[in-house]
Design a protein around this motif. Structure first.
Motif, PDB file in Angstrom:
ATOM      1  N   CYS A 241       0.671  -1.317   0.051  1.00  0.00           N
ATOM      2  CA  CYS A 241      -0.123   0.154   0.025  1.00  0.00           C
ATOM      3  C   CYS A 241       0.791   1.231   0.077  1.00  0.00           C
ATOM      4  CB  CYS A 241      -0.855   0.099   1.014  1.00  0.00           C
ATOM      5  SG  CYS A 241      -2.543  -1.054   0.959  1.00  0.00           S
ATOM      6  N   GLN A 242       0.405   2.336  -0.540  1.00  0.00           N
ATOM      7  CA  GLN A 242       0.962   3.763  -0.474  1.00  0.00           C
ATOM      8  C   GLN A 242       0.601   4.474   0.941  1.00  0.00           C
ATOM      9  OE1 GLN A 242      -0.439   5.802  -4.073  1.00  0.00           O
ATOM     10  NE2 GLN A 242       0.929   4.361  -5.237  1.00  0.00           N
ATOM     11  N   TRP A 243       1.699   4.781   1.363  1.00  0.00           N
ATOM     12  CA  TRP A 243       1.295   5.324   2.866  1.00  0.00           C
ATOM     13  C   TRP A 243       2.318   7.053   2.745  1.00  0.00           C
ATOM     14  CZ3 TRP A 243      -0.375   2.626   7.114  1.00  0.00           C
ATOM     15  CH2 TRP A 243      -0.436   1.193   6.739  1.00  0.00           C
ATOM     16  N   SER A 244       1.531   7.711   3.782  1.00  0.00           N
ATOM     17  CA  SER A 244       1.873   8.992   3.635  1.00  0.00           C
ATOM     18  C   SER A 244       3.233   9.162   3.760  1.00  0.00           C
ATOM     19  CB  SER A 244       1.237   9.750   5.130  1.00  0.00           C
ATOM     20  OG  SER A 244      -0.049   9.584   5.034  1.00  0.00           O
ATOM     21  N   PHE A 456      -3.176  -5.874  12.187  1.00  0.00           N
ATOM     22  CA  PHE A 456      -4.016  -5.531  11.119  1.00  0.00           C
ATOM     23  C   PHE A 456      -5.076  -4.726  11.449  1.00  0.00           C
ATOM     24  CE2 PHE A 456      -7.064  -6.933   8.319  1.00  0.00           C
ATOM     25  CZ  PHE A 456      -6.654  -6.465   6.966  1.00  0.00           C
ATOM     26  N   LEU A 457      -5.862  -4.922  12.356  1.00  0.00           N
ATOM     27  CA  LEU A 457      -6.997  -4.049  12.421  1.00  0.00           C
ATOM     28  C   LEU A 457      -6.695  -2.693  12.784  1.00  0.00           C
ATOM     29  CD1 LEU A 457      -9.376  -6.562  14.660  1.00  0.00           C
ATOM     30  CD2 LEU A 457      -9.507  -5.705  12.369  1.00  0.00           C
ATOM     31  N   VAL A 458      -5.774  -2.259  13.908  1.00  0.00           N
ATOM     32  CA  VAL A 458      -5.333  -1.158  14.002  1.00  0.00           C
ATOM     33  C   VAL A 458      -4.691  -0.405  13.155  1.00  0.00           C
ATOM     34  CG1 VAL A 458      -3.897   0.245  15.928  1.00  0.00           C
ATOM     35  CG2 VAL A 458      -5.310  -1.611  16.718  1.00  0.00           C
ATOM     36  N   TYR A 459      -3.685  -0.908  12.534  1.00  0.00           N
ATOM     37  CA  TYR A 459      -2.891  -0.103  11.483  1.00  0.00           C
ATOM     38  C   TYR A 459      -3.427  -0.268   9.988  1.00  0.00           C
ATOM     39  CZ  TYR A 459       0.511   0.232  15.166  1.00  0.00           C
ATOM     40  OH  TYR A 459       1.298   0.499  16.235  1.00  0.00           O
ATOM     41  N   CYS A 460      -4.215  -1.201   9.744  1.00  0.00           N
ATOM     42  CA  CYS A 460      -4.790  -1.271   8.323  1.00  0.00           C
ATOM     43  C   CYS A 460      -6.005  -0.966   8.360  1.00  0.00           C
ATOM     44  CB  CYS A 460      -4.241  -2.719   8.012  1.00  0.00           C
ATOM     45  SG  CYS A 460      -2.661  -3.130   7.862  1.00  0.00           S
ATOM     46  N   ARG A 467      -8.077   1.906   4.001  1.00  0.00           N
ATOM     47  CA  ARG A 467      -9.315   1.442   3.388  1.00  0.00           C
ATOM     48  C   ARG A 467      -9.778   2.024   2.043  1.00  0.00           C
ATOM     49  NH1 ARG A 467     -11.190   3.122   8.820  1.00  0.00           N
ATOM     50  NH2 ARG A 467     -12.088   4.918   7.933  1.00  0.00           N
ATOM     51  N   GLN A 468      -9.245   3.117   1.710  1.00  0.00           N
ATOM     52  CA  GLN A 468      -9.781   3.661   0.444  1.00  0.00           C
ATOM     53  C   GLN A 468      -9.200   2.902  -0.789  1.00  0.00           C
ATOM     54  OE1 GLN A 468      -8.668   7.654   0.362  1.00  0.00           O
ATOM     55  NE2 GLN A 468     -10.087   8.361   1.547  1.00  0.00           N
ATOM     56  N   GLN A 469      -7.399   2.289  -0.319  1.00  0.00           N
ATOM     57  CA  GLN A 469      -6.689   1.453  -1.376  1.00  0.00           C
ATOM     58  C   GLN A 469      -7.469   0.078  -1.337  1.00  0.00           C
ATOM     59  OE1 GLN A 469      -2.368   2.012  -1.383  1.00  0.00           O
ATOM     60  NE2 GLN A 469      -2.888   3.521   0.462  1.00  0.00           N
ATOM     61  N   TYR A 470      -7.907  -0.332  -0.137  1.00  0.00           N
ATOM     62  CA  TYR A 470      -8.656  -1.711  -0.243  1.00  0.00           C
ATOM     63  C   TYR A 470      -9.830  -1.520  -0.947  1.00  0.00           C
ATOM     64  CZ  TYR A 470      -6.112  -3.515   3.799  1.00  0.00           C
ATOM     65  OH  TYR A 470      -4.912  -3.993   4.725  1.00  0.00           O
ATOM     66  N   ARG A 471     -10.602  -0.694  -0.918  1.00  0.00           N
ATOM     67  CA  ARG A 471     -11.879  -0.309  -1.915  1.00  0.00           C
ATOM     68  C   ARG A 471     -11.477  -0.247  -3.408  1.00  0.00           C
ATOM     69  NH1 ARG A 471     -12.977   3.983   1.812  1.00  0.00           N
ATOM     70  NH2 ARG A 471     -14.225   3.331   3.493  1.00  0.00           N
TER      71      ARG A 471
END
Length: 489
Positions: A241-244, A456-460, A467-471
């Motif tokens: 994923c792309q991160w800030s 996974f829940l907290v950081y992803c 979440r936008q990249q997941y969608r």
């Protein structure tokens, strides 16, 4: 030749043969050996000794005569046992000859025939903790002992502090406690005192596992597999994923990688423990690798807290300072070298500390603190860092010398990292206080196995950008599936 042949018979004894038949074989071997060893006894005026070692048996024979000059005979030693006997006092009681002899034998595989069972409760598991030994007084007329005989038996299996040790002797068909008692014991050996001579051994009784343990094992299997799946998903998310721009995932990626490998190796070890356990070196290596992987996970957790502290300290210029902080390669060297040094030093100080019955660090002699010690230090340092981070955040918020968005992001990361510290660290601290309490064991199992799920829940999942990249990924996946379906039609 006969002794070697009897040793091969003992080694090849089939487990399908009934214990009674095996016991009868064992009695024959013991009697034959005692008769053979008695032929080594020769008349002597002072003292003499004979000893030899074969694959299946070690023998020490000591003889004293009427003109013996010794105050007491030396201790008779074999590899895993020894005996102290007042042979000179016994010789003095033989008025005619004023001589006596003792034969001391240590059998390496006799437990295959003389099974570790005796007349006590069936609710316990009985384990042979020593080699089977025999002591006789061949060609001695008056065999009455003047003093109790002390046998020192080295433990051939891992000592369980919760188990009950019994010094026993063989009586034709079973092991019996009468006439023998435990004089002294520690994690390495036990001294037994007996008022007669016979065939002896050391047997440990441990509580039989309850039926709920099988449910606990099933729960552990399911929980660990679920945790491994989420560790894998978290790693893929961090890597793809792309991160800030201000987000540094190096510590988090290596934390997940260390814990993923540790939990996977632990799961495989538990599933194939019966195959691994006979190979002591392999078991010790596995416990050393587990020590390294779990410890490196805590080191990476500490590195993440340090990076977060630096970010908060330089909140107003985080993007420029990020390049001045340690590079990813340097962080990797620190993250894994610290754990490797601790494991290496532990292995040098106590090489026998690895390879317990569960292929983990042995609990005796306080060696578990080679793991829990660094963990407690890291947790204490993390707690100090978090206090400093919160103080700096409050100070920065009052001065308002940082961007609002950057401030908000840093606050969120602080609380996420703090929550990670609680879940990852406190589960191991909880493990120290379970003390066979099922409720705490289940809680420890769940917390420890679900570390990947938590990360996974907290950081992803709770990250808006991710979440936008997941969608976007699922939309592309659905569109691809629809297009393939249309082309087929």
């Amino acid at each position: 030749m006969v002794l070697n042949a009897s040793g091969k018979i003992v080694e090849s004894s089939s487990s399908s043969v009934s214990p009674a038949v095996l016991a009868s074989y064992g009695n024959r071997v013991l009697k034959a050996n005692e008769k053979l060893i008695s032929t080594l006894v020769k008349p002597t005026d002072t003292n003499d000794s004979v000893s030899f070692t074969l694959a299946a048996v070690e023998v020490e024979v000591f003889m004293v005569g009427p003109n013996v000059t010794l105050d007491k005979i030396p201790r008779l030693d074999t590899t895993n046992s020894s005996v102290d006997i007042d042979l000179i006092g016994i010789a003095k009681n033989n008025n005619e000859t004023r001589s006596a002899a003792v034969a001391f034998m240590s059998y390496n595989t006799m437990e295959n025939l003389l099974k570790p069972d005796f007349n006590t409760s069936n609710d316990t598991i009985k384990t042979m903790m020593s080699t089977v030994i025999s002591a006789t007084l061949p060609k001695t007329t008056n065999t009455k002992l003047t003093k109790p005989v002390n046998f020192t038996l080295k433990h051939i299996r891992e000592f369980d502090p919760d188990g009950s040790l019994s010094c026993v002797y063989w009586n034709i068909s079973e092991w019996i406690i009468d006439g023998c008692s435990v004089l002294e014991t520690n994690s390495s050996y036990t001294v037994c005192s007996c008022v007669h001579l016979s065939t002896f051994a050391l047997i440990m009784q441990t509580s039989r596992p309850s039926e709920s343990d099988s449910l606990l094992e099933l729960l552990n299997l399911v929980c660990v597999i679920v945790g491994l799946v989420f560790f894998s998903l978290a790693l893929l998310t961090f890597a793809l994923c792309q991160w800030s721009p201000g987000m540094n995932n190096v510590a988090r990626i290596n934390l997940c990688l260390s814990l993923l490998l540790a939990h996977l190796l632990l799961l495989l070890t538990q599933q194939f423990l019966s195959l691994i356990r006979p190979h002591q070196v392999l078991c010790a290596v596995i416990s050393g690798v587990l020590h390294f992987l779990f410890l490196s996970g805590f080191v990476w957790m500490f590195i993440e807290a340090v990076l977060l502290f630096i970010c908060v300290k330089n909140l107003s210029q985080i993007s420029s300072k990020k390049r001045e902080v340690l590079s990813s390669g340097y962080l990797c060297v620190i993250g894994y070298t610290v754990a490797l040094v601790v494991v290496a030093v532990s292995a040098v100080v106590n090489p026998k500390g690895y390879g317990s019955e569960q292929c983990w660090i042995k609990m005796d002699k306080g060696f578990i603190w080679s793991f829990m010690g660094p963990v407690c230090v890291i947790l204490a340092l993390n707690m100090i860092l978090f206090i400093c981070i919160i103080i700096n955040l409050i100070s920065t918020l009052k001065n308002r010398n940082a961007e609002v968005s950057q401030m908000k992001r840093t606050k969120i990361m602080t609380f996420k990292t703090l929550a990670q510290f609680v879940v990852l660290g406190c589960s191991w601290i909880l493990g120290l206080f379970t003390n066979d309490r099922k409720e705490l064991e289940i809680l420890f199992l769940i917390l420890n196995s679900q570390q990947g799920t938590f990360i996974f829940l907290v950081y992803c999942v709770l990250n808006d950008e991710v979440r936008q990249q997941y969608r976007k990924f699922f939309r592309c996946l659905c569109c691809g599936l629809k297009s393939n379906t249309i082309k087929k039609h």
